[in-house]
Each structure stands twice: as C-alpha cells, then as structure tokens.
Design a protein around this motif. Structure first.
Motif, PDB file in Angstrom:
ATOM      1  N   GLU A 188       0.862  -1.311   0.035  1.00 48.51           N
ATOM      2  CA  GLU A 188       0.090  -0.073  -0.124  1.00 48.51           C
ATOM      3  C   GLU A 188       0.962   1.355  -0.055  1.00 48.51           C
ATOM      4  N   VAL A 189       0.291   2.293  -0.582  1.00 50.18           N
ATOM      5  CA  VAL A 189       0.900   3.538  -0.403  1.00 50.18           C
ATOM      6  C   VAL A 189       0.807   4.039   1.268  1.00 50.18           C
ATOM      7  N   LEU A 190       2.053   4.511   1.536  1.00 52.50           N
ATOM      8  CA  LEU A 190       2.213   4.912   2.944  1.00 52.50           C
ATOM      9  C   LEU A 190       1.810   6.551   3.183  1.00 52.50           C
ATOM     10  N   LEU A 191       0.688   6.673   3.898  1.00 53.61           N
ATOM     11  CA  LEU A 191      -0.115   7.987   4.087  1.00 53.61           C
ATOM     12  C   LEU A 191       0.169   8.501   5.345  1.00 53.61           C
ATOM     13  N   PRO A 192       1.116   9.538   5.564  1.00 51.71           N
ATOM     14  CA  PRO A 192       1.400  10.040   7.012  1.00 51.71           C
ATOM     15  C   PRO A 192       0.301  10.890   7.641  1.00 51.71           C
ATOM     16  N   GLU A 193       0.195  10.674   9.247  1.00 51.56           N
ATOM     17  CA  GLU A 193      -0.611  11.555   9.930  1.00 51.56           C
ATOM     18  C   GLU A 193      -0.351  12.852   9.771  1.00 51.56           C
ATOM     19  N   ALA A 194       1.003  13.483   9.590  1.00 52.93           N
ATOM     20  CA  ALA A 194       1.186  14.801   9.402  1.00 52.93           C
ATOM     21  C   ALA A 194       0.531  15.431   8.401  1.00 52.93           C
ATOM     22  N   ILE A 195      -0.149  14.709   7.480  1.00 49.91           N
ATOM     23  CA  ILE A 195      -0.878  15.408   6.384  1.00 49.91           C
ATOM     24  C   ILE A 195      -2.335  15.102   6.703  1.00 49.91           C
ATOM     25  N   PHE A 196      -2.696  13.909   6.933  1.00 55.78           N
ATOM     26  CA  PHE A 196      -4.042  13.465   6.822  1.00 55.78           C
ATOM     27  C   PHE A 196      -4.837  13.360   8.131  1.00 55.78           C
ATOM     28  N   GLY A 197      -3.813  13.615   9.266  1.00 59.87           N
ATOM     29  CA  GLY A 197      -4.345  13.612  10.611  1.00 59.87           C
ATOM     30  C   GLY A 197      -4.588  12.155  11.198  1.00 59.87           C
ATOM     31  N   THR A 198      -5.622  12.132  12.190  1.00 60.57           N
ATOM     32  CA  THR A 198      -5.537  11.080  12.858  1.00 60.57           C
ATOM     33  C   THR A 198      -7.222  10.416  12.918  1.00 60.57           C
ATOM     34  N   ASP A 199      -8.075  11.191  11.903  1.00 58.42           N
ATOM     35  CA  ASP A 199      -9.330  10.761  11.983  1.00 58.42           C
ATOM     36  C   ASP A 199      -9.256   9.827  10.720  1.00 58.42           C
ATOM     37  N   ILE A 200      -9.133   8.615  11.020  1.00 60.00           N
ATOM     38  CA  ILE A 200      -8.826   7.635   9.842  1.00 60.00           C
ATOM     39  C   ILE A 200     -10.518   7.071   9.375  1.00 60.00           C
ATOM     40  N   PRO A 201     -10.833   7.278   8.107  1.00 61.58           N
ATOM     41  CA  PRO A 201     -12.067   6.868   7.902  1.00 61.58           C
ATOM     42  C   PRO A 201     -12.501   5.506   8.092  1.00 61.58           C
ATOM     43  N   PRO A 202     -13.499   5.058   8.595  1.00 64.31           N
ATOM     44  CA  PRO A 202     -13.794   3.438   8.616  1.00 64.31           C
ATOM     45  C   PRO A 202     -14.059   2.688   7.416  1.00 64.31           C
ATOM     46  N   THR A 203     -14.011   1.561   7.672  1.00 63.55           N
ATOM     47  CA  THR A 203     -14.034   0.715   6.591  1.00 63.55           C
ATOM     48  C   THR A 203     -15.564   0.678   6.045  1.00 63.55           C
ATOM     49  N   PRO A 204     -15.892   0.754   4.845  1.00 66.64           N
ATOM     50  CA  PRO A 204     -17.329   1.043   4.612  1.00 66.64           C
ATOM     51  C   PRO A 204     -18.177  -0.489   4.879  1.00 66.64           C
ATOM     52  N   ALA A 205     -19.312  -0.462   5.258  1.00 62.19           N
ATOM     53  CA  ALA A 205     -19.954  -1.756   5.422  1.00 62.19           C
ATOM     54  C   ALA A 205     -20.436  -2.460   4.050  1.00 62.19           C
ATOM     55  N   PRO A 206     -20.599  -3.552   3.894  1.00 64.06           N
ATOM     56  CA  PRO A 206     -21.223  -4.149   2.590  1.00 64.06           C
ATOM     57  C   PRO A 206     -22.413  -3.678   2.436  1.00 64.06           C
ATOM     58  N   ALA A 207     -22.745  -3.172   1.068  1.00 54.78           N
ATOM     59  CA  ALA A 207     -24.083  -2.894   0.593  1.00 54.78           C
ATOM     60  C   ALA A 207     -25.107  -4.188   0.668  1.00 54.78           C
ATOM     61  N   PRO A 208     -26.212  -3.670   1.221  1.00 58.10           N
ATOM     62  CA  PRO A 208     -27.529  -4.798   1.342  1.00 58.10           C
ATOM     63  C   PRO A 208     -27.678  -5.503  -0.053  1.00 58.10           C
ATOM     64  N   ALA A 209     -28.520  -6.463   0.039  1.00 57.24           N
ATOM     65  CA  ALA A 209     -28.854  -7.503  -1.094  1.00 57.24           C
ATOM     66  C   ALA A 209     -30.085  -6.234  -1.813  1.00 57.24           C
ATOM     67  N   SER A 210     -30.048  -6.334  -3.165  1.00 50.44           N
ATOM     68  CA  SER A 210     -30.811  -5.650  -4.037  1.00 50.44           C
ATOM     69  C   SER A 210     -32.246  -6.092  -4.021  1.00 50.44           C
ATOM     70  N   HIS A 211     -32.560  -7.416  -3.746  1.00 47.15           N
ATOM     71  CA  HIS A 211     -33.815  -8.116  -3.837  1.00 47.15           C
ATOM     72  C   HIS A 211     -33.792  -9.170  -2.637  1.00 47.15           C
ATOM     73  N   ILE A 212     -34.664  -9.256  -1.806  1.00 45.95           N
ATOM     74  CA  ILE A 212     -34.899 -10.075  -0.633  1.00 45.95           C
ATOM     75  C   ILE A 212     -36.206 -10.694  -0.712  1.00 45.95           C
ATOM     76  N   ILE A 213     -36.342 -12.114  -0.963  1.00 47.65           N
ATOM     77  CA  ILE A 213     -37.648 -12.677  -1.034  1.00 47.65           C
ATOM     78  C   ILE A 213     -38.138 -12.908   0.283  1.00 47.65           C
ATOM     79  N   PRO A 214     -39.505 -12.468   0.700  1.00 45.26           N
ATOM     80  CA  PRO A 214     -40.002 -12.606   1.932  1.00 45.26           C
ATOM     81  C   PRO A 214     -40.308 -14.147   2.375  1.00 45.26           C
ATOM     82  N   ALA A 215     -40.329 -14.473   3.559  1.00 42.73           N
ATOM     83  CA  ALA A 215     -40.690 -15.513   3.963  1.00 42.73           C
ATOM     84  C   ALA A 215     -42.131 -16.046   3.820  1.00 42.73           C
ATOM     85  N   ALA A 216     -42.422 -17.317   3.689  1.00 41.12           N
ATOM     86  CA  ALA A 216     -43.805 -17.589   3.680  1.00 41.12           C
ATOM     87  C   ALA A 216     -44.744 -17.038   4.584  1.00 41.12           C
TER      88      ALA A 216
END
Length: 263
Positions: A188-216
């Motif tokens: 990976e590219v090394l990104l320093p705190e001196a430029i980007f600070g300490t507020d590291i963005p969280p890892t995005p959660a996986p997107a929900p499924a586009s279509h869910i079949i309802p239960a019976a």
C-alpha cells in the motif's frame, strides 16, 4: 752487479703492484640499493546506483517513479544512496496500490504535500531485512520527509510490517538489498498522519442485497397497505351472518303480524 740490483728492485715493485691489485679485487662489493615498499592501490569506489533505471525495469513501479521525477525527489534519493555513508532504504508501492487510492486521493494535495509523501517512503539509512527486528523495538523511526513523518515497524517471524498511522502494510519482496541501498516492495501507499491527521475513515460496510424474497409467513406489502387491522377469521364471519339473518327474520314476522290485524 749494478744490473742485478736494478733487476731485484724491479721485481719488488712488480710484486708490490700485484698485491695492491689483488687486494682491490678481493674487497666485498658495495651493497645493492634497497627498493622502496610499493604503496597499495586505493580501494575501488562503490558502483553508482541508478535508481531511476532500476525502478523502471523492476516492479511495475511506474507510478511511483513518475512521482519521484515530477517532485525531484529522485535526486534526493540518488544523493543519499551514492554520496553518503549511511545509504538509503526505500519502500516502493506497486502501480495497483496507487489505483486503489480513492479516499484520500493524492490529486487533492498541494505539490509540497505530494513531495513529503514520496519522501515519506524512504529512511536515511541502509537497513537489511534482519535489521528490522531490532528497529521494531526502537519506536517511531524518522523518514527523509522529516522528524514529524515517522514509521512504526513490527517484525513478525521475519515479515516486516509498517504502520504509517493512516495505512498499514508489509514488505512483500526485496528488489535490492546491497549496501548502501535497500529497496523493498510494499502493498500500500504510505500516508502520514502529519498530512491526513488521525481521523481515519472507517471501512465501509457491505451494501445490502438488492432483492430479498419474503418468508412464507411474512405479511405482504399489499395487506399492509390495505389497513392496519387484521382480516376477520372464518368464525367471526359466520357469527356476523347469523346475526344479520335473525334481524331480517324479526322484521318479516312484524310485517306479517300487522297485515293479520287488518284481515
């Protein structure tokens, strides 16, 4: 009588001259001149390391090399490698590591910030892979970008891990490790705190499924839109019909009774 005396004197002179000549011939020869000890030749200078050529044929490291040339950091690395006793250690990301950068992106930074990031990928000293075991216990290590741009190292069973504050990566291979220059490939590219600070963005959660079949047994959307009250059960409907039939029968009987009074 006179002649014999002259003869004896002549013989004596010849004998004396012969003795002197023999003595000079038997004298020891003069000592030979001692030649001076030859001065050893100076050690050959170390071979010049051309980092630009080396990175162009290895890798692919074309994106990193482009940044080195556009920021003039390549000259700094060359001078550190060939004109200092300490040498240099460089961590080089592959091209796909730069393509993976979406947030933050280097395109939004100033020229000085981009130059500091490229300098952040080098240490002002040569380190072999075995040296990182001791280096991990020394805490943050300053880079060529300056004392506020530091890296933390961890040696995990021979695998060297780097922590820049924003990104964590590891050494995947050694491109060159011969003093005074070491070049290591990282993921990976090394990104320093001196430029980007300490507020590291969280890892995005996986997107929900586009279509869910309802239960019976799940109520459909149509039933929800029709009303919040549940449908009547069969027993309730039957009771309602019986009550209606009783009311109508009473009305019919009342009408028939009224008509009987007139007749």
């Amino acid at each position: 009588m006179e002649f014999s005396r002259i003869f004896m004197i002549s013989c004596y002179v010849l004998l004396l001259c012969s003795s002197l000549t023999y003595g000079q011939a038997a004298s020891p020869p003069a000592p030979a001149a001692i030649s001076p000890t030859p001065t050893p030749a100076p050690a050959p200078a170390p071979e010049y390391v051309n980092l630009g050529y080396l990175l162009s044929v290895a890798g692919p490291f074309h994106t990193f090399l482009d940044y080195l040339e556009s920021t003039k950091v390549l000259d700094t690395f060359q001078n550190q490698a060939n004109n200092t006793e300490q040498g240099v250690t460089i961590f080089v990301p592959k091209d796909n590591a730069f393509k993976a950068l979406k947030k933050p992106s280097l395109s939004n930074l100033s020229k000085d910030q981009v130059k500091s990031i490229i300098l952040f990928h080098a240490l002002p000293k040569y380190y072999a892979l075995a040296d990182f075991n001791d280096l991990s216990a020394k805490g943050p290590v300053s880079t060529l970008a300056g004392s506020q741009y530091t890296l933390n190292f961890t040696d995990d069973s021979g695998t060297v891990h780097l922590d820049s504050g924003w990104s964590k990566t590891k050494v995947t291979s050694a491109v060159l490790s011969t003093a005074p220059v070491a070049i290591y490939q990282v993921d990976e590219v090394l990104l320093p705190e001196a430029i980007f600070g300490t507020d590291i963005p969280p890892t995005p959660a996986p997107a929900p499924a586009s279509h869910i079949i309802p239960a019976a047994d799940t109520p459909s959307a149509e039933s929800k839109e029709s009303g919040s009250s549940p449908k009547s059960s069969p027993s309730n409907s039957s009771s309602h019909r019986i009550m209606n039939f009783g009311i109508w029968s009473q009305k019919v009987l009342a009408v028939l009774g009224g008509m009987a009074l007139f007749f």
